[in-house]
Write an enzyme that holds these catalytic residues in place. Structure first.
Site, short mmCIF file in Angstrom:
data_model
loop_
_atom_site.label_atom_id
_atom_site.label_comp_id
_atom_site.label_asym_id
_atom_site.label_seq_id
_atom_site.Cartn_x
_atom_site.Cartn_y
_atom_site.Cartn_z
N LYS A 270 -7.05 -18.15 -0.99
CA LYS A 270 -6.44 -17.55 -2.18
C LYS A 270 -5.31 -18.44 -2.69
O LYS A 270 -5.12 -18.60 -3.90
CB LYS A 270 -5.89 -16.16 -1.85
CG LYS A 270 -5.09 -15.48 -2.99
CD LYS A 270 -5.90 -15.32 -4.27
CE LYS A 270 -5.31 -14.39 -5.29
NZ LYS A 270 -4.14 -14.85 -6.05
N HIS B 245 -6.85 -21.21 -4.50
CA HIS B 245 -7.32 -20.65 -5.79
C HIS B 245 -6.17 -20.65 -6.79
O HIS B 245 -6.31 -21.10 -7.93
CB HIS B 245 -7.83 -19.21 -5.60
CG HIS B 245 -7.94 -18.45 -6.88
ND1 HIS B 245 -6.83 -17.83 -7.47
CD2 HIS B 245 -8.98 -18.23 -7.71
CE1 HIS B 245 -7.21 -17.27 -8.62
NE2 HIS B 245 -8.50 -17.49 -8.78
#
Ligand code: 6PG
Length: 480
Positions: free
Chosen positions: A188, A191
Site C-alpha cells: 500500500k 501504491h
C-alpha cells in the site's frame, strides 16, 4: 449484553470515521453481520441512525460489548488514524480477546509499525493483519483495492469478506493475500508512492499545457479527457479532466485557478522514498514528487524569490504538436515511475522474505484503488510471463512504447528547460531511462575520486579484484 453464538456478528469495525463507516456499510450491504463501535459513542448512534437499515449491524457502546458481539474467532477491523491511536486500540482490545482472535489494522500504517504490532499481538496469542485499503471513501463503500498482509490462517478467516467487498475487474476481486507481516502495508505504501509520481507527472503536464502551450484550465481539462481514451486511461487522468473543468461558484473562474499552489502530504510518499534509498533502488519519479510537494509548500519563499531570481518567462504560445509531445512524455515518464515502484517491491520482497507476486499486485491495482489504470493489465501480463523480471522497461511492450515516445519526451524537456518551467519528474524519469540503458557511465571517475581521498579501492575492466592507487606516494597500483 449476552448474545448466543448464532446472533453474534461475523466481523467488527471500530473507528467509524468515513473510511471505517463505509467499509462497515460495504460489508453489511454484502450480507455480512457487522458489529460497529466508535470511541465516541454518539458517532456509533449516528452511524446506526443513518445507515442501520442498510444491513445487519450490531451497535456496541463499549469495547467489552463490541468484543462480546463477535463470533469466534473474533475478527476486528481497526480503522483509526495511523500511529499511536492504533497502538492504543490494540492495547485496549488485547486483554478482552481470546487466543486465535484477529486484529486487522486497515489504516495507512507504516509497515515497520505493522511488523512490530504483529510480533506484539502474536506474543499474546492474537493474530494481526496489516491491510492496505485503497480507493478513498467511495472505494471503501463501493469496492476498494485491498492489500492484506499477515499470516495465511488469519487471511483465510477474512478472505470471503474482503474478496466480496473489493472492487472486481473481469470478475476478479481486487484483493489477494499479499504476504506475511508488513507486506500488505508495504505494498500500500508503494501504491501511494506511485500515486505521488502519477499526480506529479499530471501536474507537470498541466503546468506545461498552461504556461508553455498557453491553454486555460477548461481547455486543458478537455485534453485530459481525450487522453483518458487512450494509453493513459486511468482514474487519475479521468478526475484531472473533471477538476480542471470545475467552475468556482464564488468567482465564476476555473476552481483550479483559485486554489493555493501548496501541496499537502500525509507522509506515505516520503516513507516510500526513504525505504527505496535504504534498499538502494533508484526511485526518481516518486522521490522528485515528494521533493516537489516540499518545494510547493515554500510559498512565501517562492513569492519573494520570484521577484529576485532571474529566469525566462514561459512563452504561452499555443502549439498543437507540443500537446501531443506532452502526452507522450507523460506516458513514458509514467512507465518509468511504475517500473521503479515495482523494482522497489521486488527488492523489498527479497530483503524481507515476503515472496511478493508482482503480477498479482498489478492485478489487484487494476480496480478500486487510486492508481487504477488500463496499463496495469500490461504490467500484469509482463510479470505473469516473467515473474522475476528485473525491470518493466525490458518488456517488449514497454520497451517499444518508450522508444516510440522518447523523441517527444526529449523535445518537451528541452522546451520546458528553455522556458524555465520545472519538470522534475519528467526530467528525472528521462535521466533514469538514459542511465538505465547506458552500458558505461561516469561512475568510473567516482571510483577514482573515492580511491584518491578515501582509499576505497576500485575494480578494473581488465582484471578481477579490488585495486588501490597509492596517489600520494609513488602512484603505483596495488591489488588489495
Ligand atoms: C488511497 C489514498 C489514500 C489517501 C492518500 C493521501 O489509496 O485511497 O492513497 O490513502 O487519500 O494517502 O495521501 P497524501 O495526503 O499523502 O497525498
Amino acid at each position: 449484553m449476552a448474545q448466543n453464538e448464532a446472533t453474534k456478528s461475523r466481523i467488527g469495525v471500530t473507528g467509524l470515521a468515513v473510511m471505517g463507516a463505509n467499509l462497515a456499510r460495504n460489508m453489511a450491504r454484502n450480507g455480512f453481520t457487522v458489529a460497529v463501535h466508535n470511541r465516541t459513542t454518539a458517532k456509533t448512534r449516528e452511524f446506526i441512525e443513518e445507515y442501520g437499515p442498510e444491513g445487519a449491524f450490531t451497535a456496541a457502546e463499549s469495547v467489552q460489548d463490541f468484543v462480546d458481539a463477535l463470533e469466534s474467532p473474533r475478527t476486528i477491523v481497526v480503522m483509526v488514524k495511523a500511529g499511536k491511536p492504533v497502538d492504543a486500540v490494540i492495547e485496549e482490545l488485547t486483554p478482552l480477546l481470546d487466543q486465535g482472535d484477529i486484529i486487522i489494522d486497515a489504516g495507512n500504517s507504516h509497515f515497520p509499525d505493522t511488523v512490530r504490532r504483529t510480533a506484539e499481538c502474536e506474543a499474546n496469542g492474537i493474530r494481526f493483519m496489516g491491510v492496505g485499503v485503497s480507493g478513498g471513501e467511495e472505494g471503501a463503500l463501493l469496492g476498494p483495492s485491498i492489500m492484506p498482509g499477515g499470516d495465511t490462517e488469519a487471511y483465510a478467516t477474512v478472505e470471503e469478506i474482503f474478496t466480496t467487498i473489493s472492487a472486481k475487474v473481469d470478475d476478479t476481486p481486487c484483493c489477494v493475500h499479499v504476504g506475511p507481516g508488513g507486506a500488505g502495508h508495504y505494498v500500500k505504501m508503494v501504491h501511494n508512492g506511485i500515486e505521488y509520481a502519477d499526480i506529479q507527472l499530471i501536474a507537470e503536464a498541466y503546468d506545461l499545457l498552461t504556461n508553455v502551450a498557453g491553454l486555460d484550465a477548461p481547455a486543458v481539462g478537455k485534453i485530459f479527457e481525450e487522453w483518458n481514451t487512450g494509453d493513459l486511461d486511468s482514474f487519475l487522468i479521468e478526475i484531472t479532466g473533471k477538476v480542471l473543468a470545475k467552475t468556482d461558484a464564488k468567482t465564476g473562474r476555473p476552481l483550479v485557478d483559485v486554489i493555493v499552489d501548496k501541496a499537502g502530504q500525509k507522509g506515505t510518499g516520503t516513507w516510500t522514498a526513504i525505504d527505496a534509498l535504504g534498499l538502494g533502488i533508484p526511485l526518481t519519479g516518486i522521490t522528485e514528487a515528494v521533493f516537489a510537494r516540499g518545494l510547493s509548500s515554500l510559498k512565501e519563499e517562492r513569492t519573494a524569490a520570484a521577484a529576485v531570481l532571474a529566469g525566462p518567462t514561459p512563452s504561452k504560445e499555443v502549439d498543437e504538436s507540443l500537446v501531443e509531445d506532452i502526452r507522450q512524455a507523460l506516458y513514458a515518464s509514467k512507465v518509468v515511475a511504475y517500473a521503479q515502484g515495482f523494482a522497489q517491491m521486488r527488492a523489498a520482497s527479497v530483503e524481507n522474505g515476503w515472496d511478493l507476486k508482482l503480477g498479482e499486485m498489478a492485478t489487484i491495482w487494476r480496480g478500486g484503488c487510486i492508481i487504477r489504470a488500463r496499463f496495469l493489465n500490461r504490467i500484469r501480463e509482463a510479470y505473469d510471463q516473467h515473474p522475476d523480471l528485473d525491470n518493466l522497461l525490458m518488456v517488449p511492450y514497454f520497451t517499444q512504447a518508450v522508444a516510440d515516445a522518447q523523441d517527444a519526451w526529449r523535445r518537451v524537456i528541452v522546451k520546458a528547460t528553455e522556458q524555465g518551467v520545472p519538470i522534475p519528474a519528467f526530467s528525472s524519469s528521462l535521466s533514469y531511462y538514459d542511465g538505465y540503458r547506458r552500458e558505461r557511465g561516469p561512475a568510473n571517475l567516482i571510483q577514482g575520486l573515492r580511491d584518491f581521498f578515501g582509499a576505497h579501492t576500485y575494480q578494473r575492466t581488465d582484471e578481477e579484484g579490488a585495486f588501490h592507487t597509492r596517489w600520494s606516494q609513488d602512484g603505483t597500483e596495488v591489488k588489495s
